[in-house]
Structure formats: C-alpha cells, structure tokens
Design a protein around this motif. Structure first.
Motif, PDB file in Angstrom:
ATOM      1  N   GLU A 144      20.925   6.014  -9.846  1.00  0.00           N
ATOM      2  CA  GLU A 144      21.072   6.974  -8.733  1.00  0.00           C
ATOM      3  C   GLU A 144      20.175   8.195  -8.960  1.00  0.00           C
ATOM      4  OE1 GLU A 144      22.078   7.595  -5.168  1.00  0.00           O
ATOM      5  OE2 GLU A 144      23.407   6.107  -6.082  1.00  0.00           O
ATOM      6  N   LEU A 145      19.935   8.551 -10.218  1.00  0.00           N
ATOM      7  CA  LEU A 145      19.064   9.689 -10.525  1.00  0.00           C
ATOM      8  C   LEU A 145      17.639   9.469 -10.018  1.00  0.00           C
ATOM      9  CD1 LEU A 145      20.249  10.410 -14.177  1.00  0.00           C
ATOM     10  CD2 LEU A 145      20.749  11.757 -12.129  1.00  0.00           C
ATOM     11  N   HIS A 146      17.272   8.228  -9.807  1.00  0.00           N
ATOM     12  CA  HIS A 146      15.920   7.896  -9.332  1.00  0.00           C
ATOM     13  C   HIS A 146      15.855   7.744  -7.821  1.00  0.00           C
ATOM     14  CE1 HIS A 146      13.830   7.202 -13.193  1.00  0.00           C
ATOM     15  NE2 HIS A 146      15.061   6.960 -13.622  1.00  0.00           N
ATOM     16  N   ARG A 147      17.006   7.866  -7.168  1.00  0.00           N
ATOM     17  CA  ARG A 147      17.003   7.637  -5.718  1.00  0.00           C
ATOM     18  C   ARG A 147      16.225   8.749  -5.020  1.00  0.00           C
ATOM     19  NH1 ARG A 147      20.475   4.455  -1.911  1.00  0.00           N
ATOM     20  NH2 ARG A 147      22.172   4.473  -3.421  1.00  0.00           N
ATOM     21  N   ILE A 148      15.404   8.349  -4.056  1.00  0.00           N
ATOM     22  CA  ILE A 148      14.626   9.296  -3.248  1.00  0.00           C
ATOM     23  C   ILE A 148      14.855   8.976  -1.777  1.00  0.00           C
ATOM     24  CG2 ILE A 148      12.859   9.653  -5.021  1.00  0.00           C
ATOM     25  CD1 ILE A 148      11.017   7.768  -3.357  1.00  0.00           C
ATOM     26  N   SER A 149      14.486   9.900  -0.940  1.00  0.00           N
ATOM     27  CA  SER A 149      14.572   9.677   0.509  1.00  0.00           C
ATOM     28  C   SER A 149      13.286   9.028   0.987  1.00  0.00           C
ATOM     29  CB  SER A 149      14.767  10.991   1.239  1.00  0.00           C
ATOM     30  OG  SER A 149      15.976  11.585   0.862  1.00  0.00           O
ATOM     31  N   PRO A 150      13.384   8.137   1.948  1.00  0.00           N
ATOM     32  CA  PRO A 150      12.150   7.584   2.536  1.00  0.00           C
ATOM     33  C   PRO A 150      11.411   8.675   3.287  1.00  0.00           C
ATOM     34  CG  PRO A 150      14.090   6.829   3.751  1.00  0.00           C
ATOM     35  CD  PRO A 150      14.592   7.597   2.565  1.00  0.00           C
ATOM     36  N   PRO A 151      10.138   8.456   3.554  1.00  0.00           N
ATOM     37  CA  PRO A 151       9.394   9.491   4.290  1.00  0.00           C
ATOM     38  C   PRO A 151       9.964   9.653   5.696  1.00  0.00           C
ATOM     39  CG  PRO A 151       8.117   7.462   4.141  1.00  0.00           C
ATOM     40  CD  PRO A 151       9.333   7.273   3.283  1.00  0.00           C
ATOM     41  N   ALA A 152       9.892  10.870   6.183  1.00  0.00           N
ATOM     42  CA  ALA A 152      10.357  11.121   7.548  1.00  0.00           C
ATOM     43  C   ALA A 152       9.415  10.432   8.523  1.00  0.00           C
ATOM     44  CB  ALA A 152      10.385  12.618   7.803  1.00  0.00           C
ATOM     45  N   ARG A 153       9.996   9.863   9.532  1.00  0.00           N
ATOM     46  CA  ARG A 153       9.198   9.202  10.576  1.00  0.00           C
ATOM     47  C   ARG A 153       9.018  10.186  11.724  1.00  0.00           C
ATOM     48  NH1 ARG A 153       7.322   5.492   7.562  1.00  0.00           N
ATOM     49  NH2 ARG A 153       8.787   4.001   6.778  1.00  0.00           N
ATOM     50  N   SER A 154       7.820  10.196  12.262  1.00  0.00           N
ATOM     51  CA  SER A 154       7.594  11.095  13.400  1.00  0.00           C
ATOM     52  C   SER A 154       7.918  10.395  14.691  1.00  0.00           C
ATOM     53  CB  SER A 154       6.151  11.559  13.410  1.00  0.00           C
ATOM     54  OG  SER A 154       5.280  10.455  13.467  1.00  0.00           O
ATOM     55  N   ASP A 184       0.860  -1.180   0.000  1.00  0.00           N
ATOM     56  CA  ASP A 184       0.000   0.000   0.000  1.00  0.00           C
ATOM     57  C   ASP A 184       0.901   1.237   0.000  1.00  0.00           C
ATOM     58  OD1 ASP A 184      -2.234  -1.617   0.120  1.00  0.00           O
ATOM     59  OD2 ASP A 184      -2.478  -1.425   2.287  1.00  0.00           O
ATOM     60  N   CYS A 185       0.292   2.390  -0.013  1.00  0.00           N
ATOM     61  CA  CYS A 185       1.012   3.661  -0.134  1.00  0.00           C
ATOM     62  C   CYS A 185       2.169   3.756   0.862  1.00  0.00           C
ATOM     63  CB  CYS A 185       0.037   4.823   0.084  1.00  0.00           C
ATOM     64  SG  CYS A 185       0.826   6.439  -0.058  1.00  0.00           S
ATOM     65  N   LEU A 186       3.324   4.150   0.320  1.00  0.00           N
ATOM     66  CA  LEU A 186       4.535   4.288   1.138  1.00  0.00           C
ATOM     67  C   LEU A 186       4.776   5.744   1.556  1.00  0.00           C
ATOM     68  CD1 LEU A 186       6.828   1.850  -0.885  1.00  0.00           C
ATOM     69  CD2 LEU A 186       5.778   1.443   1.351  1.00  0.00           C
ATOM     70  N   ASP A 187       3.798   6.598   1.329  1.00  0.00           N
ATOM     71  CA  ASP A 187       3.827   7.992   1.807  1.00  0.00           C
ATOM     72  C   ASP A 187       4.851   8.876   1.111  1.00  0.00           C
ATOM     73  OD1 ASP A 187       1.750   7.397   3.566  1.00  0.00           O
ATOM     74  OD2 ASP A 187       3.128   6.837   5.170  1.00  0.00           O
ATOM     75  N   VAL A 188       5.156   8.549  -0.132  1.00  0.00           N
ATOM     76  CA  VAL A 188       6.000   9.437  -0.942  1.00  0.00           C
ATOM     77  C   VAL A 188       5.376   9.556  -2.341  1.00  0.00           C
ATOM     78  CG1 VAL A 188       8.205   9.237   0.269  1.00  0.00           C
ATOM     79  CG2 VAL A 188       7.537   7.470  -1.379  1.00  0.00           C
ATOM     80  N   CYS A 189       4.071   9.806  -2.349  1.00  0.00           N
ATOM     81  CA  CYS A 189       3.305   9.787  -3.597  1.00  0.00           C
ATOM     82  C   CYS A 189       3.856  10.734  -4.658  1.00  0.00           C
ATOM     83  CB  CYS A 189       1.853  10.149  -3.323  1.00  0.00           C
ATOM     84  SG  CYS A 189       0.942   8.866  -2.452  1.00  0.00           S
ATOM     85  N   GLU A 190       4.466  11.815  -4.232  1.00  0.00           N
ATOM     86  CA  GLU A 190       4.999  12.776  -5.200  1.00  0.00           C
ATOM     87  C   GLU A 190       6.098  12.168  -6.055  1.00  0.00           C
ATOM     88  OE1 GLU A 190       5.275  12.835  -1.938  1.00  0.00           O
ATOM     89  OE2 GLU A 190       7.221  13.607  -1.280  1.00  0.00           O
ATOM     90  N   HIS A 191       6.577  10.994  -5.684  1.00  0.00           N
ATOM     91  CA  HIS A 191       7.647  10.326  -6.429  1.00  0.00           C
ATOM     92  C   HIS A 191       7.157   9.077  -7.170  1.00  0.00           C
ATOM     93  CE1 HIS A 191      10.477  12.959  -4.457  1.00  0.00           C
ATOM     94  NE2 HIS A 191      10.098  12.535  -3.261  1.00  0.00           N
ATOM     95  N   ALA A 192       5.843   8.869  -7.237  1.00  0.00           N
ATOM     96  CA  ALA A 192       5.301   7.661  -7.869  1.00  0.00           C
ATOM     97  C   ALA A 192       5.844   7.498  -9.299  1.00  0.00           C
ATOM     98  CB  ALA A 192       3.775   7.756  -7.898  1.00  0.00           C
ATOM     99  N   ASN A 193       6.079   6.269  -9.665  1.00  0.00           N
ATOM    100  CA  ASN A 193       5.973   4.980  -8.992  1.00  0.00           C
ATOM    101  C   ASN A 193       7.209   4.707  -8.132  1.00  0.00           C
ATOM    102  OD1 ASN A 193       3.549   4.467 -10.373  1.00  0.00           O
ATOM    103  ND2 ASN A 193       4.472   3.124 -11.853  1.00  0.00           N
ATOM    104  N   VAL A 194       6.983   4.126  -6.974  1.00  0.00           N
ATOM    105  CA  VAL A 194       8.058   3.931  -6.012  1.00  0.00           C
ATOM    106  C   VAL A 194       8.369   2.443  -5.878  1.00  0.00           C
ATOM    107  CG1 VAL A 194       8.695   4.205  -3.587  1.00  0.00           C
ATOM    108  CG2 VAL A 194       7.426   6.024  -4.760  1.00  0.00           C
TER     109      VAL A 194
END
Ligand code: FES
Length: 109
Positions: free
Chosen positions: A99-109, A49-59
């Motif tokens: 590497e150009l596709h690498r993104i950061s995981p969502p920040a955890r609270s 399910d959603c990994l909370d980085v939708c702005e980077h879809a597809n993840v």
C-alpha cells in the motif's frame, strides 16, 4: 480465448526502466521477475509506453478482474516485487507494505 483474471501493465519508457535516471536497478531483471510472477499466477504482462506519472517511476499497474486498476510507483526493489507476488497469488486486500507504493493514476482531461 479467456482473458486472465489478472493483468500487469509494466511501464518502460522515458523514466520507468531508464538506467540513467534510475541507476542501481536492474530493470531487465525486474521485468523478467514480473513476467515470472505473472506466469506463476496465470496473469498476463503488457509492457507500456509512458503512463504519464513519471515522477513515480518505475510504475506497475495491476488489473484484477472486477476491480479498479491498482497503480503502484517506485517499484524498484525486491521487496515490492515480493509483495506484488504475494498479493497477486493470494488475493485479498493490498498488504500494508505494498500500500505504501500505491499511487493515483494520472488525471484525465
Ligand atoms: S515512463 Fe513510466 S510513467 Fe512515464
């Protein structure tokens, strides 16, 4: 049971895999290709399910034993799938084009 050395988490939810939000991508074919890539390398695939980085879809997240998970976004074209395949098969550092596709995981609270 021995866990695989590599696992892929493929996001498919509100944005990733959504043909309305991302037309022109055959999301089913992409998931099938990722399963082929994983199968050829003894890797496992989990659809998430959603990994909370939708702005980077597809993840896609690659979990390699003993390493921090590598998160990749904008996984839409064949080129990035080719790069993922080569990296999973051969190991080593992440290729520059991937590497150009690498993104950061969502920040955890
Ligand atoms: S649907 Fe994939 S990050 Fe939200």
């Amino acid at each position: 049971m021995i866990s695989p050395a590599v696992r892929l988490t493929v996001c498919r939810d509100c944005c990733c895999g959504n043909a309305t939000k991302h037309p022109g991508v055959d999301h089913d074919a992409q998931l099938a290709r990722l399963r082929e890539i994983a199968g050829a390398s003894g890797a496992a695939v989990t659809v998430s399910d959603c990994l909370d980085v939708c702005e980077h879809a597809n993840v896609v997240v690659v979990h390699r034993r003993g390493e921090r998970p590598a998160w990749f976004g904008f996984v839409k074209g064949d080129g990035v799938l080719d790069d993922l395949h080569e990296w999973i098969k051969n190991g080593g550092p992440v290729p520059d084009t991937l590497e150009l596709h690498r993104i950061s995981p969502p920040a955890r609270s």
